[in-house]
Scaffold this active site. Structure first.
Site, PDB file in Angstrom:
ATOM      1  N   CYS A  30     -27.015  57.988  58.526  1.00 61.12           N
ATOM      2  CA  CYS A  30     -26.323  56.700  58.447  1.00 61.12           C
ATOM      3  C   CYS A  30     -26.983  55.682  59.367  1.00 61.12           C
ATOM      4  O   CYS A  30     -27.186  55.949  60.555  1.00 61.12           O
ATOM      5  CB  CYS A  30     -24.857  56.882  58.842  1.00 61.12           C
ATOM      6  SG  CYS A  30     -23.952  55.334  58.946  1.00 61.12           S
TER       7      CYS A  30
ATOM      8  N   CYS B 176     -20.639  52.395  64.388  1.00 57.09           N
ATOM      9  CA  CYS B 176     -19.397  52.505  63.614  1.00 57.09           C
ATOM     10  C   CYS B 176     -18.332  53.361  64.299  1.00 57.09           C
ATOM     11  O   CYS B 176     -17.209  52.929  64.479  1.00 57.09           O
ATOM     12  CB  CYS B 176     -19.722  53.063  62.231  1.00 57.09           C
ATOM     13  SG  CYS B 176     -18.294  53.482  61.236  1.00 57.09           S
TER      14      CYS B 176
ATOM     15  N   CYS C 232     -17.622  58.408  62.146  1.00 53.75           N
ATOM     16  CA  CYS C 232     -18.096  59.794  62.305  1.00 53.75           C
ATOM     17  C   CYS C 232     -18.522  59.986  63.760  1.00 53.75           C
ATOM     18  O   CYS C 232     -19.014  59.059  64.389  1.00 53.75           O
ATOM     19  CB  CYS C 232     -19.306  60.068  61.429  1.00 53.75           C
ATOM     20  SG  CYS C 232     -19.037  59.873  59.659  1.00 53.75           S
TER      21      CYS C 232
ATOM     22  N   CYS D 240     -21.677  54.028  52.964  1.00 52.18           N
ATOM     23  CA  CYS D 240     -21.072  54.993  53.905  1.00 52.18           C
ATOM     24  C   CYS D 240     -21.369  56.383  53.352  1.00 52.18           C
ATOM     25  O   CYS D 240     -20.945  56.711  52.242  1.00 52.18           O
ATOM     26  CB  CYS D 240     -19.569  54.751  54.013  1.00 52.18           C
ATOM     27  SG  CYS D 240     -18.744  56.019  55.010  1.00 52.18           S
TER      28      CYS D 240
ATOM     29  N   GLU E 285      11.053  65.843  51.900  1.00 53.60           N
ATOM     30  CA  GLU E 285      10.119  64.805  52.355  1.00 53.60           C
ATOM     31  C   GLU E 285      10.927  63.557  52.689  1.00 53.60           C
ATOM     32  O   GLU E 285      11.862  63.206  51.974  1.00 53.60           O
ATOM     33  CB  GLU E 285       9.104  64.534  51.237  1.00 53.60           C
ATOM     34  CG  GLU E 285       8.294  63.271  51.369  1.00 53.60           C
ATOM     35  CD  GLU E 285       7.400  63.261  52.587  1.00 53.60           C
ATOM     36  OE1 GLU E 285       7.469  62.272  53.343  1.00 53.60           O
ATOM     37  OE2 GLU E 285       6.655  64.237  52.801  1.00 53.60           O
TER      38      GLU E 285
ATOM     39  N   CYS F 159      -3.233  69.676  60.979  1.00 54.63           N
ATOM     40  CA  CYS F 159      -4.434  68.845  61.157  1.00 54.63           C
ATOM     41  C   CYS F 159      -4.709  68.602  62.640  1.00 54.63           C
ATOM     42  O   CYS F 159      -5.534  67.768  62.992  1.00 54.63           O
ATOM     43  CB  CYS F 159      -4.285  67.515  60.421  1.00 54.63           C
ATOM     44  SG  CYS F 159      -2.874  66.546  60.963  1.00 54.63           S
TER      45      CYS F 159
END
Length: 461
Positions: free
Chosen positions: A78, A84, A87, A166, A340, A415
């Site tokens: 990249c 940026c 990442c 990207c 939910e 996560c």
């Protein structure tokens, strides 16, 4: 007690050898036992480093020159990687990324959960860890009278305007952002000015179904009206036949939140479709849908494996979203109950169940920690509970509700390794046993890692 002074000073240039990585992927080197955290440095490397900040117990440095590179150092593909910040790991071989993420989970299990005995398997990675994201949302602004689009520079709201592409985005999404920018600019649609809170086009969001090749374009505006909407829409769908939906989202607030509450269809369908495995999903502008469907299948297959369903089980899916995990489970379970808090997501989940002709999955609006005790009082006794919470993990009330229900198994999809380890400790203290944890790399080139944990009810003698 004598005050300790760091062995380095701000703005000093030193030679440093790196021995470890932080969970974000920064290199860690030590000067007389004093750690310095330096982005883009790798273990085993020696480099010239400028000290940019010192605290009592640690400091931060800037990488000036690598004098002895690691065999795992690679050239980032990249052009704007350093500017940026989207990442963090493109300078690191993919093998090392997967190892780093496994160690990150192991460290959290050991230091936060005190569960060092629990096996953490090697991270499941991608064959091709590029171009995997199916959704892009990119800000628009004006510079020198021209509309520009691009991600923000690290820790700023300054757009990188020489950004052509990207490398973790689907190439279709890249091309669609460029097409919208080019046509909108030619038509004279004003870009949003964040400082003055003026202008029209704030963000361009593109979603693509990777299995169906259907594309949705969402134009986020500050105003109710989008000037030249008819012309913009006509040129887009006539030039790019894979576009199935063009939507306007209105966000009038001074805010960093991208989407506003009001959405109107400008052309085409309200939904696009995609499949994960054998299951079809309808995706709207506001739907939460995993950005890496290839690895989502790997993740959900792992959750299904740990759920160990024979076809006779009752399953609860807490944080069920648009029904992605629920419908995977419904393929093998007798009955799935999803809960939910977001009403629109529950509507989408019901529609997705109908779309897949699944009548053994039901969805309810509410907080899982409130609905589950009510279900228990009604006599609902799940065999398996699956939970996939946001980064902050589960509330203690939800963990307690799971403990009170005493399912045979809990499958925890996470996560965030830190909150996973914390919550596993709570469940262990409540009579459950963590059998194993499988990291799945959903976000190559970044420091994020997803995990699936298999948890069983301890059998009392």
């Amino acid at each position: 007690m004598a005050k300790t002074t760091p062995p380095v000073e701000k703005n000093q240039t030193i030679e440093l050898t790196f021995e470890d990585l932080t969970h974000d992927g920064d290199g860690v080197g030590k000067v007389n036992g004093y750690p310095l955290f330096v982005p883009y440095a790798l273990p085993g490397e020696t480099a010239q480093v400028k000290v940019i900040k010192t605290k009592k117990n640690f400091g931060f440095g800037k990488l000036l020159e690598v004098t002895k590179p690691s065999e795992h150092r690679v050239e980032p593909p990249c052009d704007v990687y350093i500017q940026c910040g989207g990442c963090q790991l493109q300078h690191m071989s993919y093998t090392m990324q997967l190892d780093m993420k496994q160690r990150q989970v192991q460290n959290a299990m050991k230091k936060i959960g005190h569960l060092e005995h629990v096996p953490v398997h090697p991270s499941l990675g991608m064959d091709d860890p590029w171009r995997y994201r199916n959704k892009i949302q990119i800000p628009a602004a004006e510079r020198n009278g021209e509309m520009i689009t691009g991600f923000y520079r690290k820790r700023s709201h300054d757009i990188i305007d020489d950004m052509e592409t990207c490398v973790i985005q689907d190439e279709v999404n890249d091309r669609m952002v460029e097409a919208v920018r080019r046509i909108a600019s030619r038509l004279g649609i004003p870009a949003y000015n964040e400082e003055q809170h003026r202008g029209v086009l704030r963000h361009i969001m593109v979603r693509t179904g990777q299995q169906t090749n259907e594309t949705m374009i969402v134009l986020v505006t500050r105003t109710n009206e989008l000037p030249y909407a008819k012309e913009l829409v006509a040129e887009l769908h006539e030039t790019y036949p894979h576009i199935k939906s063009i939507v306007q989202n209105i966000n009038k607030e001074r805010t960093n939140v991208i989407l506003g509450r009001k959405t109107k269809l400008l052309w085409g369908e309200e939904y696009i479709y995609d499949t994960i495995g054998d299951i079809k999903f309808a995706i709207s502008a506001q739907s939460f849908y995993q950005v890496n469907p290839a690895q989502t299948k790997v993740l959900y297959d792992q959750a299904l494996k740990y759920a160990n369903l024979s076809g006779n089980e009752t399953v609860i899916d807490a944080y069920s979203g648009i029904g992605t995990i629920s419908l995977f489970l419904a393929q093998k379970a007798k009955k799935v109950y999803g809960v939910e808090i977001v009403p629109q997501a529950v509507s989408d989940a019901k529609m997705n169940a109908k779309l897949n002709h699944m009548d053994n999955a039901e969805f309810y609006v509410g907080k899982a920690e409130e609905v589950m005790p009510w279900w228990k009082a009604q006599g609902l006794n799940p065999d398996v509970i699956v939970v996939d919470p946001p980064r902050k993990g589960c509330d203690e009330e939800l963990l307690q509700a799971m403990i009170d229900m005493k399912p045979k198994r809990i499958v925890y999809v996470s996560c965030n390794p830190s909150t996973l380890a914390r919550d596993l400790r709570f469940l262990e203290d409540g009579g459950f046993e963590t059998k194993q944890v499988q990291p799945v790399d959903m976000f190559p080139q970044t420091g994020h890692i997803e995990c699936v944990a298999e948890i069983e009810l301890k059998v009392s003698n």
